[in-house]
Design an enzyme around this catalytic site. Structure first.
Site, mmCIF file in Angstrom:
data_model
loop_
_atom_site.group_PDB
_atom_site.id
_atom_site.type_symbol
_atom_site.label_atom_id
_atom_site.label_comp_id
_atom_site.label_asym_id
_atom_site.label_seq_id
_atom_site.Cartn_x
_atom_site.Cartn_y
_atom_site.Cartn_z
ATOM 1 C CE1 TYR A 18 54.732 44.354 38.154
ATOM 2 C CE2 TYR A 18 53.713 46.317 38.055
ATOM 3 C CZ TYR A 18 53.627 44.939 37.668
ATOM 4 O OH TYR A 18 52.796 44.680 36.959
HETATM 5 N N1 LIG Z 1 46.817 42.906 36.841
HETATM 6 C C1 LIG Z 1 46.981 44.037 36.640
HETATM 7 O O1 LIG Z 1 46.375 44.997 37.077
HETATM 8 C C2 LIG Z 1 48.316 44.410 35.782
HETATM 9 C C3 LIG Z 1 48.360 45.861 35.490
HETATM 10 C C4 LIG Z 1 49.766 45.976 34.740
HETATM 11 C C5 LIG Z 1 50.344 45.108 34.280
HETATM 12 N N2 LIG Z 1 50.174 43.734 34.522
HETATM 13 C C6 LIG Z 1 51.212 42.897 33.984
HETATM 14 O O2 LIG Z 1 50.244 41.754 33.317
HETATM 15 C C7 LIG Z 1 50.839 40.644 33.142
HETATM 16 C C8 LIG Z 1 49.776 39.715 33.580
HETATM 17 O O3 LIG Z 1 49.314 40.101 34.804
HETATM 18 P P1 LIG Z 1 48.377 39.110 35.773
HETATM 19 O O4 LIG Z 1 47.613 40.063 36.527
HETATM 20 O O5 LIG Z 1 47.394 38.183 34.894
HETATM 21 O O6 LIG Z 1 49.320 38.151 36.560
HETATM 22 P P2 LIG Z 1 49.196 36.945 37.077
HETATM 23 O O7 LIG Z 1 50.100 37.126 38.304
HETATM 24 O O8 LIG Z 1 47.652 36.331 37.415
HETATM 25 O O9 LIG Z 1 49.823 35.881 36.348
HETATM 26 C C9 LIG Z 1 51.198 35.994 35.761
HETATM 27 C C10 LIG Z 1 51.536 34.525 35.397
HETATM 28 O O10 LIG Z 1 53.011 34.605 34.989
HETATM 29 C C11 LIG Z 1 53.633 33.374 35.443
HETATM 30 N N3 LIG Z 1 54.691 33.539 35.838
HETATM 31 C C12 LIG Z 1 55.520 34.269 36.724
HETATM 32 N N4 LIG Z 1 56.864 34.079 36.902
HETATM 33 C C13 LIG Z 1 57.110 33.164 35.717
HETATM 34 C C14 LIG Z 1 58.310 32.378 35.354
HETATM 35 N N5 LIG Z 1 59.589 32.845 36.017
HETATM 36 N N6 LIG Z 1 58.160 31.875 34.534
HETATM 37 C C15 LIG Z 1 57.113 31.386 33.975
HETATM 38 N N7 LIG Z 1 55.932 32.254 34.183
HETATM 39 C C16 LIG Z 1 55.776 32.908 35.322
HETATM 40 C C17 LIG Z 1 52.922 33.034 36.771
HETATM 41 O O11 LIG Z 1 52.653 31.777 37.253
HETATM 42 C C18 LIG Z 1 51.367 33.537 36.459
HETATM 43 O O12 LIG Z 1 50.669 32.545 35.959
HETATM 44 C C19 LIG Z 1 51.914 40.600 34.099
HETATM 45 O O13 LIG Z 1 53.140 40.679 33.402
HETATM 46 C C20 LIG Z 1 51.850 41.650 35.151
HETATM 47 O O14 LIG Z 1 52.714 42.178 35.538
HETATM 48 C C21 LIG Z 1 49.082 43.260 35.327
#
Ligand SMILES: NC(=O)c1ccc[n+]([C@@H]2O[C@H](COP(=O)([O-])OP(=O)(O)OC[C@H]3O[C@@H](n4cnc5c(N)ncnc54)[C@H](O)[C@@H]3O)[C@@H](O)[C@H]2O)c1
Length: 262
Positions: A156
């Site tokens: 990641y």
């Molecule tokens: N949750 C955390 O603690 C956290 C921490 C740091 C960073 N992030 C980042 O923040 C962002 C949102 O996180 P989250 O926890 O809401 O994630 P999540 O998995 O709930 O949502 C991510 C969304 O991106 C969509 N997605 C994935 N691949 C895709 C593609 N190829 N085309 C179109 N859509 C696509 C998924 O369908 C999903 O709806 C992400 O980039 C994640 O890596 C999250």
């Protein structure tokens, strides 16, 4: 009056989670919004929620944004609906979190596709229009695990490290054209998924194979002793998208309760 009246915003990965929270905040600030996700279920309902929150208009586009055609399709849908894009939030992503040697070639590719290729293709699709209008905001969702390491995050972090790195060169190259590029880099965020793990019963701990409760992880590892709320991430994105942030460019903005500091 909101800070984003008359702006057009595109938020990727916005069917749920942090992306949906960002789209809602931008709508509340008066932006019209395009929501997009590879998972089209519920996107229509998200649009209705955004219009109720304040968006003059919200439209949706389902596509896999890790391929060029998906990102180009999103651009076409945005131009058809609004004629331009002022704010691009590359939020699509999410990890395949596991010890490095337990990754398969497929899960490693998925990790890079979801996080890095979605951002690269969307920037390539939307940037020419922003350069032409001499204004734009690109905000990538990074991750503070790039700095902290964190167990099982090597794959990641390889993807998110690229998401962080791409904006520095872009900012340098295009600053004089009025387009800014920034990364919002959260630590742990209290998403719906994490909320589901917060239950105290043994069944939940067993289901998610957790030896330590997430609340205790927060107490041990985060000086604020809590995870960041999705709305707190969204508020920061709204600031970076606003006219007030026009001199903020090429930066990685950690939101992490003092878990990691420069
Ligand atoms: N949750 C955390 O603690 C956290 C921490 C740091 C960073 N992030 C980042 O923040 C962002 C949102 O996180 P989250 O926890 O809401 O994630 P999540 O998995 O709930 O949502 C991510 C969304 O991106 C969509 N997605 C994935 N691949 C895709 C593609 N190829 N085309 C179109 N859509 C696509 C998924 O369908 C999903 O709806 C992400 O980039 C994640 O890596 C999250």
């Amino acid at each position: 009056m909101g800070t984003l009246e008359n702006k057009i915003a595109v938020v990727t990965g916005s069917a749920r989670g942090i992306g949906k929270s960002i789209a809602t905040r931008l709508a509340r600030e008066g932006a019209s919004v395009v929501v997009s996700d590879v998972n089209g279920d519920g996107l229509e309902a998200v649009c209705a929620e955004l219009e109720a929150a304040g968006a003059p208009k919200a439209v949706h586009f389902a596509a896999d944004l890790s391929v060029e055609e998906g990102a180009q399709g999103l651009l076409t849908a945005t131009l058809d609906a609004f004629g331009r894009c002022d704010i691009l939030v590359n939020n699509a992503g999410g990890g395949v979190i596991r010890p490095f040697l337990e990754h398969t070639p497929e899960t490693l590719r998925q990790t890079i596709d979801r996080n890095l290729w979605t951002a690269l293709w969307c920037v390539r699709a939307f940037l020419p229009g922003m350069l032409e209008q001499k204004s734009g905001r690109v905000i990538n969702m990074g991750a503070d695990s790039v700095h902290t390491g964190t167990y099982s995050h090597a794959g990641y972090n390889a993807a998110k490290g690229g998401v962080h790195a791409m904006i520095t060169g872009l900012a340098f190259e295009f600053a004089k054209h009025g387009v800014t590029f920034n990364v919002v880099s959260p630590g742990g965020v209290l998403t719906e998924d994490l909320q589901a793990m917060m239950s105290d019963d043994a069944e939940t701990l067993a289901k998610y194979k957790m030896s330590v409760h997430p609340r205790d992880v927060a107490k041990r590892e985060i000086p604020s002793e809590r995870f960041t709320e999705m709305a707190e991430v969204a508020a920061y994105v709204a600031f970076l998208a606003s006219d007030d942030a026009s001199a903020v460019n090429g930066q990685i903005h950690s939101i992490n309760g003092a878990q990691w500091m420069m």
